[in-house]
Motif scaffolding. Structure first.
Motif, PDB file in Angstrom:
ATOM      1  N   LEU A  80     -24.617  45.447 -72.279  1.00 28.63           N
ATOM      2  CA  LEU A  80     -25.959  46.209 -72.556  1.00 28.63           C
ATOM      3  C   LEU A  80     -26.249  47.541 -72.522  1.00 28.63           C
ATOM      4  CD1 LEU A  80     -28.662  45.222 -74.076  1.00 28.63           C
ATOM      5  CD2 LEU A  80     -29.677  45.021 -71.927  1.00 28.63           C
ATOM      6  N   LEU A  81     -26.220  48.376 -73.515  1.00 29.68           N
ATOM      7  CA  LEU A  81     -26.352  49.761 -73.620  1.00 29.68           C
ATOM      8  C   LEU A  81     -27.688  50.262 -74.187  1.00 29.68           C
ATOM      9  CD1 LEU A  81     -22.919  50.007 -75.155  1.00 29.68           C
ATOM     10  CD2 LEU A  81     -23.441  49.982 -72.855  1.00 29.68           C
ATOM     11  N   LYS A  82     -28.294  51.188 -73.470  1.00 29.66           N
ATOM     12  CA  LYS A  82     -29.504  51.611 -73.935  1.00 29.66           C
ATOM     13  C   LYS A  82     -29.501  52.505 -74.980  1.00 29.66           C
ATOM     14  CE  LYS A  82     -34.167  53.301 -72.270  1.00 29.66           C
ATOM     15  NZ  LYS A  82     -34.693  53.936 -70.948  1.00 29.66           N
ATOM     16  N   ASN A  83     -30.213  52.654 -76.043  1.00 27.67           N
ATOM     17  CA  ASN A  83     -29.943  53.650 -76.907  1.00 27.67           C
ATOM     18  C   ASN A  83     -30.519  55.266 -76.389  1.00 27.67           C
ATOM     19  OD1 ASN A  83     -29.756  55.236 -79.484  1.00 27.67           O
ATOM     20  ND2 ASN A  83     -32.070  54.697 -79.870  1.00 27.67           N
ATOM     21  N   PHE A  84     -29.465  56.091 -76.627  1.00 31.97           N
ATOM     22  CA  PHE A  84     -29.781  57.246 -75.939  1.00 31.97           C
ATOM     23  C   PHE A  84     -30.102  58.191 -77.021  1.00 31.97           C
ATOM     24  CE2 PHE A  84     -25.229  56.886 -77.232  1.00 31.97           C
ATOM     25  CZ  PHE A  84     -24.914  57.983 -77.892  1.00 31.97           C
ATOM     26  N   ILE A  85     -30.127  58.098 -78.233  1.00 31.99           N
ATOM     27  CA  ILE A  85     -30.612  59.086 -79.326  1.00 31.99           C
ATOM     28  C   ILE A  85     -32.270  59.182 -79.253  1.00 31.99           C
ATOM     29  CG2 ILE A  85     -30.431  59.550 -81.810  1.00 31.99           C
ATOM     30  CD1 ILE A  85     -27.712  58.167 -81.703  1.00 31.99           C
ATOM     31  N   PRO A  86     -32.744  60.308 -79.104  1.00 33.59           N
ATOM     32  CA  PRO A  86     -34.011  60.425 -79.082  1.00 33.59           C
ATOM     33  C   PRO A  86     -34.564  60.048 -80.377  1.00 33.59           C
ATOM     34  CG  PRO A  86     -33.301  62.479 -78.189  1.00 33.59           C
ATOM     35  CD  PRO A  86     -31.777  61.611 -78.819  1.00 33.59           C
ATOM     36  N   LYS A  87     -35.956  59.428 -80.486  1.00 35.21           N
ATOM     37  CA  LYS A  87     -36.564  59.037 -81.859  1.00 35.21           C
ATOM     38  C   LYS A  87     -36.734  60.342 -82.720  1.00 35.21           C
ATOM     39  CE  LYS A  87     -40.389  56.289 -83.570  1.00 35.21           C
ATOM     40  NZ  LYS A  87     -41.596  55.563 -83.257  1.00 35.21           N
ATOM     41  N   GLY A  88     -36.426  60.110 -84.055  1.00 36.28           N
ATOM     42  CA  GLY A  88     -36.560  61.171 -84.984  1.00 36.28           C
ATOM     43  C   GLY A  88     -35.435  62.383 -84.922  1.00 36.28           C
ATOM     44  N   VAL A  89     -34.367  62.383 -84.015  1.00 41.33           N
ATOM     45  CA  VAL A  89     -33.511  63.619 -83.876  1.00 41.33           C
ATOM     46  C   VAL A  89     -32.400  62.842 -84.683  1.00 41.33           C
ATOM     47  CG1 VAL A  89     -31.947  64.648 -82.451  1.00 41.33           C
ATOM     48  CG2 VAL A  89     -34.189  64.159 -81.530  1.00 41.33           C
ATOM     49  N   MET A  90     -31.943  64.094 -85.732  1.00 43.21           N
ATOM     50  CA  MET A  90     -31.001  63.803 -86.485  1.00 43.21           C
ATOM     51  C   MET A  90     -29.474  63.809 -85.640  1.00 43.21           C
ATOM     52  SD  MET A  90     -31.778  65.922 -89.869  1.00 43.21           S
ATOM     53  CE  MET A  90     -30.240  65.427 -90.758  1.00 43.21           C
ATOM     54  N   ASN A  91     -28.502  63.035 -86.103  1.00 43.82           N
ATOM     55  CA  ASN A  91     -27.420  62.907 -85.333  1.00 43.82           C
ATOM     56  C   ASN A  91     -26.274  62.595 -86.361  1.00 43.82           C
ATOM     57  OD1 ASN A  91     -26.596  59.924 -85.082  1.00 43.82           O
ATOM     58  ND2 ASN A  91     -28.796  60.164 -84.990  1.00 43.82           N
ATOM     59  N   GLU A  92     -24.903  63.160 -86.020  1.00 36.95           N
ATOM     60  CA  GLU A  92     -23.725  63.019 -86.862  1.00 36.95           C
ATOM     61  C   GLU A  92     -22.715  62.674 -85.799  1.00 36.95           C
ATOM     62  OE1 GLU A  92     -22.700  61.925 -89.952  1.00 36.95           O
ATOM     63  OE2 GLU A  92     -23.924  63.216 -90.500  1.00 36.95           O
ATOM     64  N   ASP A 152      -9.716  55.147 -76.568  1.00 40.04           N
ATOM     65  CA  ASP A 152     -10.238  55.158 -77.928  1.00 40.04           C
ATOM     66  C   ASP A 152     -11.207  56.255 -77.996  1.00 40.04           C
ATOM     67  OD1 ASP A 152     -10.156  53.785 -80.167  1.00 40.04           O
ATOM     68  OD2 ASP A 152     -12.006  52.748 -79.748  1.00 40.04           O
ATOM     69  N   ARG A 153     -10.926  57.523 -77.539  1.00 41.54           N
ATOM     70  CA  ARG A 153     -11.622  58.876 -77.807  1.00 41.54           C
ATOM     71  C   ARG A 153     -11.683  59.144 -79.189  1.00 41.54           C
ATOM     72  NH1 ARG A 153     -16.126  58.381 -75.876  1.00 41.54           N
ATOM     73  NH2 ARG A 153     -15.550  58.838 -73.743  1.00 41.54           N
ATOM     74  N   HIS A 154     -11.813  58.476 -80.224  1.00 34.61           N
ATOM     75  CA  HIS A 154     -11.458  59.120 -81.479  1.00 34.61           C
ATOM     76  C   HIS A 154     -12.619  59.930 -81.958  1.00 34.61           C
ATOM     77  CE1 HIS A 154     -13.863  56.032 -83.393  1.00 34.61           C
ATOM     78  NE2 HIS A 154     -13.236  55.277 -82.748  1.00 34.61           N
ATOM     79  N   PRO A 155     -12.612  60.710 -83.107  1.00 34.75           N
ATOM     80  CA  PRO A 155     -13.742  61.607 -83.446  1.00 34.75           C
ATOM     81  C   PRO A 155     -14.898  60.915 -84.080  1.00 34.75           C
ATOM     82  CG  PRO A 155     -11.948  61.698 -85.200  1.00 34.75           C
ATOM     83  CD  PRO A 155     -11.269  60.987 -83.868  1.00 34.75           C
ATOM     84  N   TYR A 156     -14.911  59.597 -84.106  1.00 32.99           N
ATOM     85  CA  TYR A 156     -16.176  58.790 -84.388  1.00 32.99           C
ATOM     86  C   TYR A 156     -16.742  58.391 -83.140  1.00 32.99           C
ATOM     87  CZ  TYR A 156     -15.029  59.522 -89.297  1.00 32.99           C
ATOM     88  OH  TYR A 156     -14.860  59.774 -90.657  1.00 32.99           O
ATOM     89  N   ASN A 157     -16.185  58.548 -82.015  1.00 36.22           N
ATOM     90  CA  ASN A 157     -16.779  58.203 -80.648  1.00 36.22           C
ATOM     91  C   ASN A 157     -17.279  59.308 -80.019  1.00 36.22           C
ATOM     92  OD1 ASN A 157     -16.590  55.496 -80.512  1.00 36.22           O
ATOM     93  ND2 ASN A 157     -14.750  55.290 -79.588  1.00 36.22           N
ATOM     94  N   TRP A 158     -17.819  60.499 -80.527  1.00 35.13           N
ATOM     95  CA  TRP A 158     -18.814  61.434 -79.965  1.00 35.13           C
ATOM     96  C   TRP A 158     -19.711  61.762 -81.069  1.00 35.13           C
ATOM     97  CZ3 TRP A 158     -18.282  65.946 -81.982  1.00 35.13           C
ATOM     98  CH2 TRP A 158     -17.073  66.455 -82.870  1.00 35.13           C
ATOM     99  N   ILE A 159     -20.810  62.115 -80.672  1.00 33.14           N
ATOM    100  CA  ILE A 159     -22.075  62.458 -81.471  1.00 33.14           C
ATOM    101  C   ILE A 159     -22.694  63.822 -81.168  1.00 33.14           C
ATOM    102  CG2 ILE A 159     -24.613  62.020 -81.975  1.00 33.14           C
ATOM    103  CD1 ILE A 159     -23.495  58.781 -82.067  1.00 33.14           C
ATOM    104  N   ILE A 160     -23.155  64.581 -82.279  1.00 36.87           N
ATOM    105  CA  ILE A 160     -24.064  65.769 -82.258  1.00 36.87           C
ATOM    106  C   ILE A 160     -25.499  65.230 -82.373  1.00 36.87           C
ATOM    107  CG2 ILE A 160     -24.051  68.064 -82.923  1.00 36.87           C
ATOM    108  CD1 ILE A 160     -21.562  67.675 -81.309  1.00 36.87           C
ATOM    109  N   LEU A 161     -26.032  66.056 -81.469  1.00 33.53           N
ATOM    110  CA  LEU A 161     -27.599  65.593 -81.900  1.00 33.53           C
ATOM    111  C   LEU A 161     -28.121  67.068 -82.301  1.00 33.53           C
ATOM    112  CD1 LEU A 161     -28.928  64.220 -78.525  1.00 33.53           C
ATOM    113  CD2 LEU A 161     -28.065  62.848 -80.544  1.00 33.53           C
ATOM    114  N   PHE A 162     -28.967  66.855 -83.395  1.00 37.06           N
ATOM    115  CA  PHE A 162     -29.425  68.033 -84.128  1.00 37.06           C
ATOM    116  C   PHE A 162     -30.873  68.206 -83.772  1.00 37.06           C
ATOM    117  CE2 PHE A 162     -25.531  67.134 -86.643  1.00 37.06           C
ATOM    118  CZ  PHE A 162     -25.032  68.303 -86.646  1.00 37.06           C
TER     119      PHE A 162
END
Length: 287
Positions: A80-92, A152-162
């Motif tokens: 079980l993993l808690k969502n780490f992306i802040p609400k309203g923050v764009m990410n890619e 399995d650290r391919h480039p879709y396994n990291w995220i940038i927060l804007f």
């Protein structure tokens, strides 16, 4: 371990090699993700547990890693993993960002090998206008992946927060389960524990994707030596933390996990010690 069968499912976690469900906490309304270990026709997978252990290792190194808990849902075990992306923050995802650059799609299918392949991958990273803001975190993630043997650290396994027009940041490190010998059953683990040659061969064959490639891998030793040569300043801090890794705390932590078999406990203590020693030897800082 708690049972979260009553939690509401709100999605299926998108495309992934692992089965996932997006859930919402019944009281706090916070968002979570549960990942289930893959089912293989041959062999085992305990990558929900290695996800948990990898997070423990990351925290001991002072890295930003996901909060992980082993739970049951409808009689199935998962992480079980808690969502780490802040609400309203764009990410890619990194892969989406890199694929916008001319030539990247051809690069991931290229015949380049070893340092040329790593170098070209980093040349694409340098084209990100916020590279200087994320460089330290990206380099440290690579050292972490080599320590835990992440496959399995391919480039879709990291995220940038804007976070704003001026500020972009590297996300919490996630998807760390394909590591630490997650495909080995107790018999295979014991064979590596008791046979030094087998263990050394396992380490020599160790590879990573480096957050740069989807289908390609490079040897861990080549990535370490590249990072120490071209990102010497960025490497200093994480290398020192690897040197000072607190095995007293780590070993005690492992001993306290009832979900682990005795052989898994022996293996986890051994493999992190052995990988740490190998990394330092590759860096010319062997003990």
């Amino acid at each position: 371990m708690k049972d979260i069968s009553s939690w509401e499912r709100i999605g299926f976690g998108g495309k992934s090699t692992l089965e996932k469900e997006e859930l919402i906490h019944p009281i706090t309304k916070e968002l979570y993700l549960i990942k289930y270990p893959r089912q293989f026709k041959v062999g085992v997978s305990w990558e929900d547990i290695t996800e948990l252990i990898a997070a423990d290792i990351g925290r001991l190194l002072g890295l930003k890693v996901m909060d992980v808990e082993i739970v049951f849902r409808n009689e199935r075990r998962g992480s079980l993993l808690k969502n780490f992306i802040p609400k309203g923050v764009m990410n890619e995802e990194g892969g989406s960002l890199l694929s916008m650059f001319d030539g990247y799609e051809g690069f991931i299918e290229s015949s380049l090998t070893v340092e040329e392949l790593i170098e070209q991958g980093f040349q694409y990273m340098k084209q990100l206008h916020f590279w200087e803001q994320i460089k330290q975190d990206f380099i440290e993630m690579n050292y972490f992946d080599i320590l835990i043997g992440n496959q399995d650290r391919h480039p879709y396994n990291w995220i940038i927060l804007f976070e704003s027009i001026e500020k972009q940041s590297f996300s919490t490190i996630y998807d760390n389960g394909a590591s630490l010998g997650f495909r080995f059953d107790d018999q295979q683990l014991l064979a590596h524990i008791t046979d030094r040659n087998k263990l050394e061969k396992y380490m020599r064959k160790s590879t990573v994707k480096g957050g740069l490639f989807e289908k390609k891998k490079v040897k861990s030793i080549d990535m370490i030596q590249y990072l120490s040569k071209y990102y010497k300043n960025e490497s200093k801090s994480i290398v020192e933390r690897i040197k000072q890794f607190d095995f007293e705390i780590f070993n005690k932590m492992i001993d306290e996990y009832e979900i682990l078999s005795d052989i898994q406990k022996q293996w986890l203590k051994l493999i992190i010690s052995f990988r740490r020693k190998s990394i330092l030897q590759w860096l010319g800082e062997g003990e």
